[in-house]
Enzyme design. Structure first.
Site, PDB file in Angstrom:
ATOM      1  N   HIS A  96      30.075  54.631  -0.046  1.00  0.00           N
ATOM      2  CA  HIS A  96      29.259  53.859   0.888  1.00  0.00           C
ATOM      3  C   HIS A  96      30.196  53.132   1.849  1.00  0.00           C
ATOM      4  O   HIS A  96      30.989  52.281   1.445  1.00  0.00           O
ATOM      5  CB  HIS A  96      28.360  52.871   0.138  1.00  0.00           C
ATOM      6  CG  HIS A  96      27.256  53.531  -0.623  1.00  0.00           C
ATOM      7  ND1 HIS A  96      26.696  53.001  -1.767  1.00  0.00           N
ATOM      8  CD2 HIS A  96      26.606  54.701  -0.394  1.00  0.00           C
ATOM      9  CE1 HIS A  96      25.750  53.812  -2.206  1.00  0.00           C
ATOM     10  NE2 HIS A  96      25.671  54.849  -1.388  1.00  0.00           N
ATOM     11  N   GLU A 128      31.205  49.182   2.273  1.00  0.00           N
ATOM     12  CA  GLU A 128      31.732  48.453   1.123  1.00  0.00           C
ATOM     13  C   GLU A 128      33.264  48.444   1.165  1.00  0.00           C
ATOM     14  O   GLU A 128      33.939  49.042   0.332  1.00  0.00           O
ATOM     15  CB  GLU A 128      31.178  49.079  -0.163  1.00  0.00           C
ATOM     16  CG  GLU A 128      29.654  48.980  -0.216  1.00  0.00           C
ATOM     17  CD  GLU A 128      29.007  49.869  -1.273  1.00  0.00           C
ATOM     18  OE1 GLU A 128      29.739  50.462  -2.092  1.00  0.00           O
ATOM     19  OE2 GLU A 128      27.760  49.979  -1.267  1.00  0.00           O
ATOM     20  N   HIS A 149      32.110  50.346  -5.999  1.00  0.00           N
ATOM     21  CA  HIS A 149      31.115  49.943  -5.005  1.00  0.00           C
ATOM     22  C   HIS A 149      31.134  48.421  -4.872  1.00  0.00           C
ATOM     23  O   HIS A 149      31.851  47.722  -5.573  1.00  0.00           O
ATOM     24  CB  HIS A 149      29.708  50.364  -5.453  1.00  0.00           C
ATOM     25  CG  HIS A 149      29.460  51.837  -5.437  1.00  0.00           C
ATOM     26  ND1 HIS A 149      28.673  52.446  -4.496  1.00  0.00           N
ATOM     27  CD2 HIS A 149      29.878  52.831  -6.267  1.00  0.00           C
ATOM     28  CE1 HIS A 149      28.626  53.743  -4.731  1.00  0.00           C
ATOM     29  NE2 HIS A 149      29.346  54.005  -5.808  1.00  0.00           N
ATOM     30  N   GLU A 190      30.103  47.543  -9.419  1.00  0.00           N
ATOM     31  CA  GLU A 190      29.655  46.807  -8.242  1.00  0.00           C
ATOM     32  C   GLU A 190      30.511  45.549  -8.214  1.00  0.00           C
ATOM     33  O   GLU A 190      30.363  44.655  -9.056  1.00  0.00           O
ATOM     34  CB  GLU A 190      28.170  46.456  -8.327  1.00  0.00           C
ATOM     35  CG  GLU A 190      27.231  47.661  -8.289  1.00  0.00           C
ATOM     36  CD  GLU A 190      27.092  48.284  -6.914  1.00  0.00           C
ATOM     37  OE1 GLU A 190      27.633  47.706  -5.933  1.00  0.00           O
ATOM     38  OE2 GLU A 190      26.455  49.349  -6.810  1.00  0.00           O
TER      39      GLU A 190
END
Length: 447
Positions: A203, A206, A329, A404
C-alpha cells in the site's frame, strides 16, 4: 514534435499558425514557448486543505446502514474500513466542502464522534519536508527521513557492493508502469537454513513500511548485538521494501494518500494489490469498483505486481525453504495472522496466537507501545485476496504475520507518520520479528 492532425488554426504564444493539409506534424521556433511551458509545468498534486478526520462510533443498525450508504454514494468521504455492524468504530476522512453535510448527518442520526484533525493538508505539508532529496548519496541513507524509490534502490546496490559475500540485489521484474521491483537476499553462509520473506509497501501511502524494511536490512547486516547477529545468521532473508513501486512513487509526486497500484481502468486508476491474490478473491472486504480504494481488480491475480510476488515465491518457497512470511503495513499497532476472509481458524492458530502475543509483549516491554495480536478477521476487519493468506494457504508457509505499525487505531495522523517516529517504530517492529523467529524455532517450525 507538436502533432496537429486537423487543418485548423492553432494559437501558440499569441501567434496563429495554420498547419499544412496532409502534414502529420510540425514544430517551429514560435511553438517552443508553449512546449517549454508544458514540459516545465509541475505535476498536479492532490491537496487536502480543510479535510477533516473523524472518528465515529456506530451503535445501531440504522447508523451502520447510513454509513454504508454514504460510502457507496460519496467520493468526498474516505473510509478507513467499512461499516459492518453496531459497536464499531470507523475513521473517516471528509473533504472540506462536505464537512457541513457530514456534521449534519452525524447529528441527525445521533452518531457519536470526535474530530481527530481539522486540516489534514498541514500534516502532509510537514511530511513532505521530511523527505530526503532525490540526489541524496547512498552513504547518507538514514532513518531520520523518508526516502524515495530510487534512493532506496541506490542504497540496496551500495550494500551489495560493500558486502558482496552476504548481500545480493534481487529484481522480481517490472511493475505495471515499468519500474523494477527490487529487494535483497541476505545470506551469511549457513547450511540447510530456512528463509524469512518480508514484503513491504504494497500500500503506497504507508511510508513507514518501506522505512522499517530498510531498517531491518541495516540491523541484520550491521548490528553489533550478539542476539541480533545470531538472528541474522539463523535464517536467510528476502526483503523487498516496496512491492508497489508505481504507487509508492506516485505518493511522492501526485497524491500522498494513494494506496493502490497505477493500472488504468477508464476514468479511475489502481488495484489494491492486497485484495488481488487468488484466495477467496473479492468475497469480503473488497470492492469490484475500480474507483474505490480497495478495488480487488478485474480478476484474481490480474496485476503484474501480484504476479511477480507469486512467481517469486512459487519459484523459491521450496528451494530456499521459506517458512516465514511477514508483511509490513500501517497503521493501528497490530500483529495479525491468517485468515482475513473467514473466521475459520488456521491449523496452527494456537501457536500463531501465542507467538503474536509474545511479540506484542516484547514491544510493550521495549517502548511501552500497545500492539494487539490475533487473526486478521477477528482483529481488524474481514478482507479477502491478501498476500499472506495466499502464502499460508496455497504455499503452506506456516509462520505468517502482518504488522500494522504505528500509530494507534485512533491516530490523528493515520498514514502520515512523522519521520521522528521512524526509528522507534522500526526498532520495536524488529524486536517483534526477532521474537517471532525465535519462538517459531522453539516450536520446531524450522527443522
Amino acid at each position: 514534435m507538436l502533432s496537429l492532425p486537423l487543418p485548423l488554426p492553432l494559437l501558440l504564444c499569441g501567434l496563429v499558425f495554420r498547419p499544412l493539409v496532409g502534414a502529420a506534424s510540425f514544430c517551429t521556433k514560435a511553438d517552443q514557448c508553449a512546449l517549454d511551458a508544458i514540459s516545465q509545468a509541475p505535476a498536479a498534486q492532490a491537496r487536502y486543505d480543510h479535510t477533516r478526520i473523524y472518528s465515529v462510533e456506530l451503535t445501531t443498525a440504522t447508523q451502520v446502514g447510513i454509513m454504508q450508504a454514504l460510502e457507496e454514494a460519496s467520493d468526498s468521504c474516505g473510509f478507513m474500513g467499512h461499516a459492518r455492524m453496531p459497536d464499531q468504530k470507523l475513521t473517516i476522512m471528509v473533504t472540506g466542502h462536505k464537512v457541513a453535510d457530514f456534521d449534519d448527518l452525524l447529528h441527525t442520526y445521533n452518531i457519536s464522534h470526535r474530530i481527530l484533525n481539522y486540516n489534514f493538508q498541514e500534516l502532509i505539508d510537514a511530511n513532505y519536508l521530511e523527505v530526503a532529496p532525490e540526489n541524496t548519496p547512498a552513504e547518507e541513507f538514514d532513518w531520520k527521513r523518508y526516502f524515495q524509490l530510487d534512493s532506496i534502490y541506490g542504497w540496496l546496490e551500495k550494500l551489495e557492493r560493500d558486502h558482496p559475500d552476504v548481500v545480493k540485489v534481487l529484481d522480481m521484474g517490472l511493475s505495471t508502469q515499468g519500474l523494477p521491483i527490487k529487494g535483497v537476499k541476505l545470506a551469511f553462509g549457513g547450511e540447510n537454513l530456512t528463509s524469512v520473506f518480508i514484503e513491504s509497501g504494497i500500500h503506497a501511502r504507508e511510508w513507514i513500511a518501506p522505512a522499517t524494511a530498510t531498517y531491518f536490512i541495516d540491523q541484520l547486516l550491521h548490528s553489533k548485538d550478539a542476539a541480533v547477529r545470531a538472528l541474522a545468521r539463523s535464517q536467510n532473508w528476502f526483503i523487498f521494501p516496496s512491492v508497489n513501486p508505481d504507487g509508492y512513487r506516485y505518493s511522492f509526486t501526485g497524491d500522498r494518500m494513494w494506496r493502490k497500484n497505477r493500472q488504468i481502468f477508464g476514468i479511475c486508476r489502481g488495484v489494491d494489490l492486497n485484495r488481488n491474490f487468488p484466495l477467496s478473491w473479492n468475497t469480503t472486504g473488497a470492492s469490484g469498483n475500480p474507483c474505490k480504494y480497495d478495488f480487488s481488480g478485474p480478476a484474481a491475480a490480474s496485476e503484474v505486481e501480484t504476479q511477480r510476488i507469486m512467481q517469486f515465491l512459487e519459484t523459491h518457497v521450496e528451494s530456499e525453504r521459506i517458512r516465514t512470511y511477514l508483511s509490513l503495513h500501517s497503521y493501528s499497532q497490530l500483529i495479525m495472522f491468517p485468515y482475513g476472509h473467514t473466521a475459520e481458524r488456521v491449523e496452527n492458530y494456537a501457536d500463531l496466537k501465542e507467538i503474536g502475543q509474545l511479540a506484542a509483549a516484547r514491544i510493550k516491554e521495549l517502548t511501552g507501545r500497545v500492539y494487539k495480536s490475533g487473526s486478521i478477521y477477528e482483529t481488524i476487519y474481514p478482507s479477502s485476496g491478501g498476500s499472506k493468506d495466499w502464502a499460508h494457504s496455497q504455499l503452506k508457509v506456516p509462520i505468517t504475520f502482518t504488522f500494522e505499525l504505528r500509530g494507534p487505531p485512533d491516530s490523528q495522523e493515520m498514514f502520515i507518520l512523522s519521520a521522528k517516529d521512524i526509528e522507534p517504530t522500526a526498532r520495536e517492529a524488529f524486536a517483534a520479528v526477532q521474537t517471532i523467529v525465535e519462538e517459531a524455532a522453539k516450536r520446531g517450525y524450522y527443522q
